[in-house]
Design a protein around this motif. Structure first.
Motif, PDB file in Angstrom:
ATOM      1  N   UNK A  21       1.133  -9.122  -2.729  1.00 44.77           N
ATOM      2  CA  UNK A  21       0.728  -9.893  -3.903  1.00 44.77           C
ATOM      3  C   UNK A  21      -0.785  -9.778  -4.119  1.00 44.77           C
ATOM      4  N   UNK A  22      -1.541  -9.837  -3.029  1.00 45.79           N
ATOM      5  CA  UNK A  22      -3.002  -9.724  -3.151  1.00 45.79           C
ATOM      6  C   UNK A  22      -3.403  -8.360  -3.699  1.00 45.79           C
ATOM      7  N   UNK A  23      -2.673  -7.304  -3.333  1.00 44.57           N
ATOM      8  CA  UNK A  23      -2.955  -5.976  -3.885  1.00 44.57           C
ATOM      9  C   UNK A  23      -2.804  -5.990  -5.405  1.00 44.57           C
ATOM     10  N   UNK A  24      -1.886  -6.795  -5.901  1.00 44.35           N
ATOM     11  CA  UNK A  24      -1.618  -6.819  -7.338  1.00 44.35           C
ATOM     12  C   UNK A  24      -2.553  -7.747  -8.106  1.00 44.35           C
ATOM     13  N   UNK A  25      -2.912  -8.895  -7.505  1.00 44.14           N
ATOM     14  CA  UNK A  25      -3.735  -9.847  -8.256  1.00 44.14           C
ATOM     15  C   UNK A  25      -5.237  -9.739  -7.949  1.00 44.14           C
ATOM     16  N   UNK A  26      -5.591  -9.147  -6.823  1.00 47.02           N
ATOM     17  CA  UNK A  26      -7.004  -8.968  -6.451  1.00 47.02           C
ATOM     18  C   UNK A  26      -7.234  -7.545  -5.950  1.00 47.02           C
ATOM     19  N   UNK A  27      -6.976  -6.549  -6.784  1.00 49.03           N
ATOM     20  CA  UNK A  27      -7.080  -5.158  -6.315  1.00 49.03           C
ATOM     21  C   UNK A  27      -8.479  -4.758  -5.844  1.00 49.03           C
ATOM     22  N   UNK A  28      -9.494  -5.432  -6.333  1.00 47.98           N
ATOM     23  CA  UNK A  28     -10.863  -5.078  -5.945  1.00 47.98           C
ATOM     24  C   UNK A  28     -11.102  -5.263  -4.446  1.00 47.98           C
ATOM     25  N   UNK A  29     -10.340  -6.146  -3.804  1.00 39.40           N
ATOM     26  CA  UNK A  29     -10.494  -6.373  -2.362  1.00 39.40           C
ATOM     27  C   UNK A  29     -10.186  -5.096  -1.584  1.00 39.40           C
ATOM     28  N   UNK A  30      -9.210  -4.331  -2.044  1.00 37.64           N
ATOM     29  CA  UNK A  30      -8.694  -3.199  -1.282  1.00 37.64           C
ATOM     30  C   UNK A  30      -9.234  -1.844  -1.729  1.00 37.64           C
ATOM     31  N   UNK A  31      -9.982  -1.805  -2.815  1.00 34.72           N
ATOM     32  CA  UNK A  31     -10.383  -0.512  -3.386  1.00 34.72           C
ATOM     33  C   UNK A  31     -11.230   0.326  -2.440  1.00 34.72           C
ATOM     34  N   UNK A  33     -10.847   0.617   0.732  1.00 33.36           N
ATOM     35  CA  UNK A  33     -10.011   1.229   1.763  1.00 33.36           C
ATOM     36  C   UNK A  33      -9.438   2.567   1.298  1.00 33.36           C
ATOM     37  N   UNK A  34      -9.399   2.771   0.005  1.00 35.31           N
ATOM     38  CA  UNK A  34      -8.755   3.947  -0.561  1.00 35.31           C
ATOM     39  C   UNK A  34      -9.800   5.043  -0.757  1.00 35.31           C
ATOM     40  N   UNK A  35      -9.596   6.203  -0.116  1.00 36.82           N
ATOM     41  CA  UNK A  35     -10.570   7.300  -0.280  1.00 36.82           C
ATOM     42  C   UNK A  35     -10.740   7.684  -1.756  1.00 36.82           C
ATOM     43  N   UNK A  36     -11.932   8.106  -2.095  1.00 40.49           N
ATOM     44  CA  UNK A  36     -12.309   8.393  -3.480  1.00 40.49           C
ATOM     45  C   UNK A  36     -11.468   9.498  -4.124  1.00 40.49           C
ATOM     46  N   UNK A  37     -10.838  10.342  -3.334  1.00 42.22           N
ATOM     47  CA  UNK A  37     -10.065  11.456  -3.901  1.00 42.22           C
ATOM     48  C   UNK A  37      -8.754  10.983  -4.547  1.00 42.22           C
ATOM     49  N   UNK A  38      -8.366   9.734  -4.301  1.00 45.08           N
ATOM     50  CA  UNK A  38      -7.126   9.193  -4.857  1.00 45.08           C
ATOM     51  C   UNK A  38      -7.405   8.257  -6.033  1.00 45.08           C
ATOM     52  N   UNK A  39      -6.457   8.139  -6.961  1.00 43.12           N
ATOM     53  CA  UNK A  39      -6.621   7.158  -8.046  1.00 43.12           C
ATOM     54  C   UNK A  39      -6.466   5.743  -7.460  1.00 43.12           C
ATOM     55  N   UNK A  40      -7.574   5.070  -7.269  1.00 42.36           N
ATOM     56  CA  UNK A  40      -7.607   3.820  -6.514  1.00 42.36           C
ATOM     57  C   UNK A  40      -6.660   2.751  -7.052  1.00 42.36           C
ATOM     58  N   UNK A  41      -6.674   2.521  -8.339  1.00 40.47           N
ATOM     59  CA  UNK A  41      -5.850   1.464  -8.911  1.00 40.47           C
ATOM     60  C   UNK A  41      -4.361   1.749  -8.712  1.00 40.47           C
ATOM     61  N   UNK A  42      -3.968   2.979  -8.976  1.00 47.92           N
ATOM     62  CA  UNK A  42      -2.563   3.366  -8.832  1.00 47.92           C
ATOM     63  C   UNK A  42      -2.105   3.243  -7.384  1.00 47.92           C
ATOM     64  N   UNK A  43      -2.887   3.808  -6.469  1.00 47.81           N
ATOM     65  CA  UNK A  43      -2.542   3.746  -5.040  1.00 47.81           C
ATOM     66  C   UNK A  43      -2.480   2.293  -4.588  1.00 47.81           C
ATOM     67  N   UNK A  44      -3.427   1.488  -5.014  1.00 46.60           N
ATOM     68  CA  UNK A  44      -3.466   0.084  -4.631  1.00 46.60           C
ATOM     69  C   UNK A  44      -2.199  -0.649  -5.076  1.00 46.60           C
ATOM     70  N   UNK A  45      -1.789  -0.445  -6.321  1.00 45.26           N
ATOM     71  CA  UNK A  45      -0.584  -1.110  -6.828  1.00 45.26           C
ATOM     72  C   UNK A  45       0.670  -0.614  -6.113  1.00 45.26           C
ATOM     73  N   UNK A  46       0.750   0.681  -5.864  1.00 45.87           N
ATOM     74  CA  UNK A  46       1.919   1.228  -5.163  1.00 45.87           C
ATOM     75  C   UNK A  46       2.023   0.642  -3.760  1.00 45.87           C
ATOM     76  N   UNK A  47       0.900   0.608  -3.038  1.00 47.96           N
ATOM     77  CA  UNK A  47       0.901   0.038  -1.685  1.00 47.96           C
ATOM     78  C   UNK A  47       1.281  -1.439  -1.746  1.00 47.96           C
ATOM     79  N   UNK A  48       0.777  -2.166  -2.721  1.00 50.08           N
ATOM     80  CA  UNK A  48       1.115  -3.579  -2.870  1.00 50.08           C
ATOM     81  C   UNK A  48       2.603  -3.803  -3.069  1.00 50.08           C
ATOM     82  N   UNK A  49       3.197  -2.992  -3.913  1.00 51.71           N
ATOM     83  CA  UNK A  49       4.639  -3.110  -4.168  1.00 51.71           C
ATOM     84  C   UNK A  49       5.432  -2.768  -2.906  1.00 51.71           C
TER      85      UNK A  49
END
Length: 120
Positions: A21-31, A33-49
């Motif tokens: 849930x936190x990945x979905x409502x507060x994605x900035x917390x996790x950005x 952790x995601x290496x720059x080569x990946x689309x951060x928002x998309x990866x964050x939402x997928x991991x959250x789900x």
């Protein structure tokens, strides 16, 4: 399944659902952790789900074994990310000590997922 492992499964499930849930409502917390080569928002939402779904699966007796296996894989996937984060000058969340603490914590979480898997 022993009562202790069942409690671990429920607590772990709640933790994963919360993190999802936190990945979905507060994605900035996790950005960070995601290496720059990946689309951060998309990866964050997928991991959250994924985290939310696996956490929910730990609450359902019929899906505990498969969910525990998925959690094990996810924690294994996160391990190099936490190691990478600890080597950065400024870790994603918290201090260097917290970044180093998260590494052995991943092994504890892997063990919990293993226990749930073998007892399901």
């Amino acid at each position: 399944m022993s009562l202790t492992v069942q409690i671990i499964a429920y607590l772990f499930g709640a933790l994963l659902m919360f993190a999802g849930i936190m990945h979905l409502i507060k994605p900035q917390i996790f950005k960070h952790f995601i290496p720059a080569i990946f689309p951060k928002k998309t990866v964050n939402y997928i991991i959250g789900i994924i985290e939310f779904a696996l956490g929910l699966g730990l609450f359902i007796h019929q899906t505990q074994k498969e969910s525990a296996l998925g959690v094990f894989g996810l924690m294994l996937f996160f391990l190099p990310i936490h190691i990478w984060d600890a080597t950065k000058a400024r870790p994603a969340i918290g201090s260097k000590k917290m970044a180093y603490f998260r590494i052995p914590l991943q092994f504890v979480l892997l063990y919990f997922a293993y226990l749930i898997y073998i007892e399901s």
